[in-house]
Design an enzyme around this catalytic site. Structure first.
Site, PDB file in Angstrom:
ATOM      1  N   ASP A 186      12.571   6.865   9.978  1.00 55.67           N
ATOM      2  CA  ASP A 186      11.854   7.170  11.022  1.00 55.67           C
ATOM      3  C   ASP A 186      11.654   6.345  12.131  1.00 55.67           C
ATOM      4  O   ASP A 186      10.742   6.506  13.912  1.00 55.67           O
ATOM      5  CB  ASP A 186      10.375   7.263   9.847  1.00 55.67           C
ATOM      6  CG  ASP A 186       9.081   7.895  10.985  1.00 55.67           C
ATOM      7  OD1 ASP A 186       9.147   9.114  11.632  1.00 55.67           O
ATOM      8  OD2 ASP A 186       8.303   7.215  10.751  1.00 55.67           O
ATOM      9  N   ASP A 197       9.610  -6.958  -4.734  1.00 54.44           N
ATOM     10  CA  ASP A 197       8.983  -7.727  -4.026  1.00 54.44           C
ATOM     11  C   ASP A 197       8.086  -8.276  -4.285  1.00 54.44           C
ATOM     12  O   ASP A 197       8.067  -9.013  -5.430  1.00 54.44           O
ATOM     13  CB  ASP A 197       7.325  -6.476  -3.725  1.00 54.44           C
ATOM     14  CG  ASP A 197       6.385  -6.966  -2.966  1.00 54.44           C
ATOM     15  OD1 ASP A 197       6.519  -7.880  -2.645  1.00 54.44           O
ATOM     16  OD2 ASP A 197       5.859  -6.340  -2.610  1.00 54.44           O
ATOM     17  N   GLU A 233      12.842   1.950  19.926  1.00 53.81           N
ATOM     18  CA  GLU A 233      11.990   3.374  20.111  1.00 53.81           C
ATOM     19  C   GLU A 233      11.706   3.788  21.933  1.00 53.81           C
ATOM     20  O   GLU A 233      11.083   2.646  22.614  1.00 53.81           O
ATOM     21  CB  GLU A 233      10.733   3.411  19.543  1.00 53.81           C
ATOM     22  CG  GLU A 233      11.457   3.522  17.700  1.00 53.81           C
ATOM     23  CD  GLU A 233      10.592   2.777  16.817  1.00 53.81           C
ATOM     24  OE1 GLU A 233       8.855   3.280  17.416  1.00 53.81           O
ATOM     25  OE2 GLU A 233      10.268   2.903  16.059  1.00 53.81           O
ATOM     26  N   GLY A 253       5.428   9.191  10.927  1.00 54.48           N
ATOM     27  CA  GLY A 253       4.876   8.138   9.295  1.00 54.48           C
ATOM     28  C   GLY A 253       3.526   8.666   9.316  1.00 54.48           C
ATOM     29  O   GLY A 253       3.099   9.587   8.799  1.00 54.48           O
ATOM     30  N   ALA A 254       2.684   8.165  10.932  1.00 48.36           N
ATOM     31  CA  ALA A 254       0.946   8.373  10.349  1.00 48.36           C
ATOM     32  C   ALA A 254       0.331   9.393  12.084  1.00 48.36           C
ATOM     33  O   ALA A 254      -0.561   8.929  11.907  1.00 48.36           O
ATOM     34  CB  ALA A 254       0.888   6.716  11.419  1.00 48.36           C
ATOM     35  N   ARG A 265       1.246  -1.247  -0.465  1.00 49.96           N
ATOM     36  CA  ARG A 265      -0.054   0.029   0.085  1.00 49.96           C
ATOM     37  C   ARG A 265       0.649   1.212  -0.203  1.00 49.96           C
ATOM     38  O   ARG A 265       0.677   1.711  -0.563  1.00 49.96           O
ATOM     39  CB  ARG A 265      -0.473  -0.231   1.189  1.00 49.96           C
ATOM     40  CG  ARG A 265      -1.698  -1.183   0.967  1.00 49.96           C
ATOM     41  CD  ARG A 265      -3.229  -1.492   2.680  1.00 49.96           C
ATOM     42  NE  ARG A 265      -2.131  -1.286   3.505  1.00 49.96           N
ATOM     43  CZ  ARG A 265      -2.144  -2.713   3.534  1.00 49.96           C
ATOM     44  NH1 ARG A 265      -3.372  -3.472   3.368  1.00 49.96           N
ATOM     45  NH2 ARG A 265      -1.489  -3.445   4.806  1.00 49.96           N
ATOM     46  N   ILE A 266       1.632   1.262   1.091  1.00 47.63           N
ATOM     47  CA  ILE A 266       2.369   2.558   1.397  1.00 47.63           C
ATOM     48  C   ILE A 266       3.746   3.120   0.140  1.00 47.63           C
ATOM     49  O   ILE A 266       3.244   3.906  -0.563  1.00 47.63           O
ATOM     50  CB  ILE A 266       2.964   2.741   2.294  1.00 47.63           C
ATOM     51  CG1 ILE A 266       2.160   2.572   4.258  1.00 47.63           C
ATOM     52  CG2 ILE A 266       3.813   4.111   2.976  1.00 47.63           C
ATOM     53  CD1 ILE A 266       2.250   2.701   5.422  1.00 47.63           C
ATOM     54  N   HIS A 274       9.515   8.764  14.658  1.00 49.85           N
ATOM     55  CA  HIS A 274       7.819   7.826  14.420  1.00 49.85           C
ATOM     56  C   HIS A 274       6.803   8.770  13.842  1.00 49.85           C
ATOM     57  O   HIS A 274       5.775   8.336  14.608  1.00 49.85           O
ATOM     58  CB  HIS A 274       7.518   6.549  15.608  1.00 49.85           C
ATOM     59  CG  HIS A 274       7.261   5.553  14.782  1.00 49.85           C
ATOM     60  ND1 HIS A 274       7.338   4.019  15.391  1.00 49.85           N
ATOM     61  CD2 HIS A 274       6.491   5.177  13.641  1.00 49.85           C
ATOM     62  CE1 HIS A 274       6.566   2.871  14.548  1.00 49.85           C
ATOM     63  NE2 HIS A 274       5.412   3.750  13.942  1.00 49.85           N
ATOM     64  N   CYS A 282      11.009   4.145   6.313  1.00 54.04           N
ATOM     65  CA  CYS A 282       9.411   4.923   7.067  1.00 54.04           C
ATOM     66  C   CYS A 282       8.884   3.578   7.315  1.00 54.04           C
ATOM     67  O   CYS A 282       7.503   3.551   7.866  1.00 54.04           O
ATOM     68  CB  CYS A 282       8.841   5.850   6.309  1.00 54.04           C
ATOM     69  SG  CYS A 282       9.612   7.626   6.692  1.00 54.04           S
ATOM     70  N   ALA A 283       9.142   2.493   7.713  1.00 59.82           N
ATOM     71  CA  ALA A 283       8.060   1.417   8.036  1.00 59.82           C
ATOM     72  C   ALA A 283       8.705   0.661   8.781  1.00 59.82           C
ATOM     73  O   ALA A 283       7.738   1.429   9.879  1.00 59.82           O
ATOM     74  CB  ALA A 283       8.880   0.246   6.607  1.00 59.82           C
TER      75      ALA A 283
HETATM   76  P1  NAD Z   1       1.559  -4.038   3.347  1.00 60.90           P
HETATM   77  O1  NAD Z   1       1.155  -4.682   3.740  1.00 60.90           O
HETATM   78  O2  NAD Z   1       0.257  -2.696   1.718  1.00 60.90           O
HETATM   79  O3  NAD Z   1       2.845  -3.622   2.163  1.00 60.90           O
HETATM   80  C1  NAD Z   1       4.192  -4.906   2.251  1.00 60.90           C
HETATM   81  C2  NAD Z   1       4.613  -4.918   1.127  1.00 60.90           C
HETATM   82  O4  NAD Z   1       5.659  -5.919   1.255  1.00 60.90           O
HETATM   83  C3  NAD Z   1       3.663  -6.443   0.669  1.00 60.90           C
HETATM   84  O5  NAD Z   1       3.703  -5.789  -1.525  1.00 60.90           O
HETATM   85  C4  NAD Z   1       5.076  -7.511   0.673  1.00 60.90           C
HETATM   86  O6  NAD Z   1       4.300  -8.296  -0.666  1.00 60.90           O
HETATM   87  C5  NAD Z   1       5.904  -6.875   0.800  1.00 60.90           C
HETATM   88  N1  NAD Z   1       6.860  -7.693   0.974  1.00 60.90           N
HETATM   89  C6  NAD Z   1       6.844  -8.777   2.003  1.00 60.90           C
HETATM   90  N2  NAD Z   1       7.636  -9.070   2.953  1.00 60.90           N
HETATM   91  C7  NAD Z   1       8.952  -8.732   2.020  1.00 60.90           C
HETATM   92  C8  NAD Z   1      10.203  -9.474   1.527  1.00 60.90           C
HETATM   93  N3  NAD Z   1      10.149 -10.107   2.161  1.00 60.90           N
HETATM   94  N4  NAD Z   1      11.356  -8.435   0.406  1.00 60.90           N
HETATM   95  C9  NAD Z   1       9.989  -7.377  -0.043  1.00 60.90           C
HETATM   96  N5  NAD Z   1       8.910  -7.346  -0.128  1.00 60.90           N
HETATM   97  C10 NAD Z   1       8.238  -8.091   0.540  1.00 60.90           C
HETATM   98  O7  NAD Z   1       2.314  -2.913   4.339  1.00 60.90           O
HETATM   99  P2  NAD Z   1       1.676  -1.716   3.883  1.00 60.90           P
HETATM  100  O8  NAD Z   1       0.376  -0.641   4.586  1.00 60.90           O
HETATM  101  O9  NAD Z   1       2.528  -0.888   3.066  1.00 60.90           O
HETATM  102  O10 NAD Z   1       3.217  -0.764   5.439  1.00 60.90           O
HETATM  103  C11 NAD Z   1       4.287  -1.126   5.387  1.00 60.90           C
HETATM  104  C12 NAD Z   1       5.335  -1.023   6.160  1.00 60.90           C
HETATM  105  O11 NAD Z   1       5.450   0.073   6.987  1.00 60.90           O
HETATM  106  C13 NAD Z   1       5.254  -1.919   7.461  1.00 60.90           C
HETATM  107  O12 NAD Z   1       6.153  -2.134   7.882  1.00 60.90           O
HETATM  108  C14 NAD Z   1       4.222  -1.063   8.441  1.00 60.90           C
HETATM  109  O13 NAD Z   1       4.055  -1.571   9.379  1.00 60.90           O
HETATM  110  C15 NAD Z   1       5.062   0.271   7.733  1.00 60.90           C
HETATM  111  N6  NAD Z   1       4.547   1.664   8.732  1.00 60.90           N
HETATM  112  C16 NAD Z   1       5.344   2.766   9.056  1.00 60.90           C
HETATM  113  C17 NAD Z   1       4.206   3.409  10.097  1.00 60.90           C
HETATM  114  C18 NAD Z   1       4.605   4.688  10.340  1.00 60.90           C
HETATM  115  O14 NAD Z   1       4.566   5.626  11.324  1.00 60.90           O
HETATM  116  N7  NAD Z   1       6.265   4.860   9.614  1.00 60.90           N
HETATM  117  C19 NAD Z   1       2.891   4.002   9.626  1.00 60.90           C
HETATM  118  C20 NAD Z   1       2.221   2.711   8.730  1.00 60.90           C
HETATM  119  C21 NAD Z   1       2.720   1.604   8.463  1.00 60.90           C
HETATM  120  C1  MLT Z   2       1.255   1.617  11.772  1.00 62.27           C
HETATM  121  O1  MLT Z   2       2.312   0.784  12.195  1.00 62.27           O
HETATM  122  O2  MLT Z   2       0.546   1.926  12.045  1.00 62.27           O
HETATM  123  C2  MLT Z   2       3.039   2.918  12.042  1.00 62.27           C
HETATM  124  O3  MLT Z   2       3.973   2.324  12.526  1.00 62.27           O
HETATM  125  C3  MLT Z   2       2.110   3.871  13.216  1.00 62.27           C
HETATM  126  C4  MLT Z   2       1.877   3.606  14.030  1.00 62.27           C
HETATM  127  O4  MLT Z   2       2.604   2.739  14.698  1.00 62.27           O
HETATM  128  O5  MLT Z   2       0.583   4.292  15.008  1.00 62.27           O
END
Ligand code: NAD
Ligand code: MLT
Length: 526
Positions: free
Chosen positions: A255, A170, A260, A280-281, A150-151, A278, A229-230
């Protein structure tokens, strides 16, 4: 039911839960693990963001817990395996903060390309160093996305609009889908060696822990910049610090951290890094989105209105749940009945769905059937969430199949239980008023109401059987509620199923078993 919100949640979400008179909501944030462990036993639901760690220890102390709701995406702060084993539904809010996090990633990429934080700090310190902060354009540069979910997808779209070329790694995305987005998918090593900017968007898992470490930094261009930012831990922080110190790469924006807050992390002291706590959200929109999404999901799960966005249970929206509900009930009965009737060591349960029901999600039906099946035989609490894992633990293979409509029934759910002694078949459907009906027991067609106390008798199809059984039951004032018979031919073997209003005492059962023309008799309680 009691709901504990243990991290800060936007008021829009809190109010959704508070509005329900069946729910009592407590907000207790900043709890120490010991404090949470002490109080969690009283709660039916726990709502968290990323602060609370729902560890195995906490989960095992949560005697009443049915649902854990994570307002956000990452479930790395919830022990999913422990929750599943305890039958606790774990839900998150997958889409609510996607845009905010993608925008934060773009901010990081832009901040890196023009050294905005460093230039800002320098100017505030009284300096005017225009040549020190010479930047680079994003236009025509290559962005490497690791994790095109998604992101990652939203970041790719935005970067394409900046005129960047986007490549991605991916393994779980089809080449066709990526191509339609205008993204070229390639191996990780190629993404790392070709990209000017590398941005990480995978979940943190055993597979992605330290996905980017010394070996991977060695592949990157000296001008490369990396953004995370993951989740902390996907990039090995020690290796990143080394790569930045030795100028193996040109910069980083981070991020999220392995710990943390990242107190004492070498990253905090480096010049060529942009860091945020942290965030991102952390936008008003995302926090409202995830709070509303999780509050509605927790409310619906607790009040039996369907489950969505669960990591350990198939998502069912309230409308689909309404359609599935009578079939869920039927499946539980089929499971309970077949497990009590099966003789011998069970190795396999084959479930076949036929008719229009095959167009619906059948996973919740299979879970309900296995739940019903295990309930009479295992000590532990069995529910929809842990049923399949409990069956697996016991070495019972569950197989699901779908086939075309049976001529006699619009929808038919059929169960074959394979044991070391025999194979038992039980099949059921819904009556015109949506009540469960058993329509096949072994090789006999019947019409049985699967409910309450039942006696299942194998007998020879001879006159006088009903009279004998009726007299024996009447001697203990046991009222017969319904009776049904199934036979293949007159005078041959047949089956009789009797619904009674009260339990059948052992001595009466034995007398039935010894009666003339009765081959066997068994009592069942549904
Ligand atoms: P998502 O599930 O939509 O996407 C994750 C992608 O990673 C998928 O397409 C999956 O196929 C791929 N993937 C899984 N294992 C893999 C690997 N070994 N190599 C390559 N690709 C691989 O998730 P999302 O909603 O896009 O979130 C992505 C990340 O962002 C998550 O770690 C989530 O926790 C993090 N996140 C962080 C914040 C923040 O505040 N910084 C906010 C929201 C989400
Ligand atoms: C998430 O995984 O949704 C983000 O890291 C944001 C949060 O932790 O609230």
């Amino acid at each position: 039911m009691k709901v504990l919100i243990s991290d800060k949640l936007s008021d829009e979400g809190v109010q959704i839960l508070k509005k329900e008179k069946e729910l009592e909501v407590d907000i207790k944030t900043e709890l120490k693990p010991e404090e949470l462990k002490q109080i969690i036993k009283d709660y039916d639901a726990l709502v968290v963001r990323s602060g609370t760690k729902a560890t195995k220890e906490i989960i095992n102390a949560a005697a009443k817990l049915k649902v854990i709701g994570r307002a956000g995406v990452g479930l790395d702060n919830v022990d999913l395996e422990a929750a599943t084993a305890r039958g606790i539904i774990v839900m998150n809010t997958p889409g609510g903060n996607t845009i905010s996090t993608a925008e934060h990633t773009m901010s990081m990429i832009l901040a890196l390309s023009r050294s905005i934080p460093q230039a800002c700090a320098s100017l505030k310190a009284g300096e005017w160093k225009r040549s020190k902060f010479m930047g680079t354009e994003l236009y025509n540069k290559v962005l490497g996305v690791v994790g095109l979910g998604r992101i990652g997808t939203e970041v790719a779209k935005r970067s394409l609009s900046f005129g960047m070329k986007v490549i991605a790694y991916d393994p779980f995305i089809s080449l066709e889908v990526a191509k339609q987005m205008g993204v070229e998918v390639m191996e990780l090593k190629d993404v790392l060696s070709k990209a000017d900017y590398i941005t990480i968007h995978t979940p943190l898992s055993d597979e992605t822990k330290h996905l980017i470490s010394d070996k991977e930094f060695a592949l990157m261009k000296p001008t490369a910049k990396i953004i995370n930012c993951a989740r902390g831990g996907i990039i090995d922080e020690g290796a990143l610090a080394k790569a930045l110190e030795t100028k193996k790469i040109a910069g980083a924006a981070v991020d999220v951290f392995e710990n943390e807050p990242p107190t004492g992390s070498p990253l905090l002291k480096l010049e060529n890094i942009v860091i945020t706590p942290h965030l991102g959200a952390s936008t008003e929109e995302a926090q409202v989105n995830v709070a509303i999404e999780i509050a509605e999901a927790v409310r619906d799960a607790l009040l039996g209105r369907g489950v969505r966005n669960a990591a350990n249970y198939p998502s069912v929206d309230p409308q689909t749940f309404k359609v599935l509900e009578p079939y869920i009930n039927l499946c539980e009965k089929l499971g309970q009945l077949s497990s009590q009737l099966a003789e011998g060591r069970i190795s396999q349960v084959d479930i076949n769905y036929s008719g229009p029901i095959t167009q619906k999600k059948t996973d919740p039906l299979t879970m309900a059937l296995v739940k019903g099946f295990l309930e009479p035989v295992v000590q532990e609490t069995v529910n929809f969430v842990n049923a399949l894992s409990l069956a697996k633990e016991r070495g019972i293979k569950i197989q699901e199949s779908k086939s075309a409509t049976e001529e006699e029934f619009v929808n038919l759910i059929s169960v074959d239980v394979v044991t070391d002694k025999t194979k038992l078949t039980v099949a059921g459907t819904l009556s015109s008023n949506n009540k469960p009906r058993i329509v096949k027991l072994e090789e006999y067609y019947v019409e049985v109401i699967p409910q309450g106390h039942m006696i299942i008798i194998h007998n020879l199809d001879k006159p006088g059987i009903i009279g004998t059984i009726g007299t024996l039951l009447a001697s203990k004032k046991i009222n017969i509620a319904a009776m049904t018979f199934g036979r293949k031919e007159a005078g041959g073997k047949s089956i009789s199923v009797i619904n009674v209003d009260s339990p059948v005492p052992q001595d009466i059962l034995e007398k039935i078993q010894k009666s003339e023309n009765i081959i066997s008799a068994k009592v069942i309680k549904l």
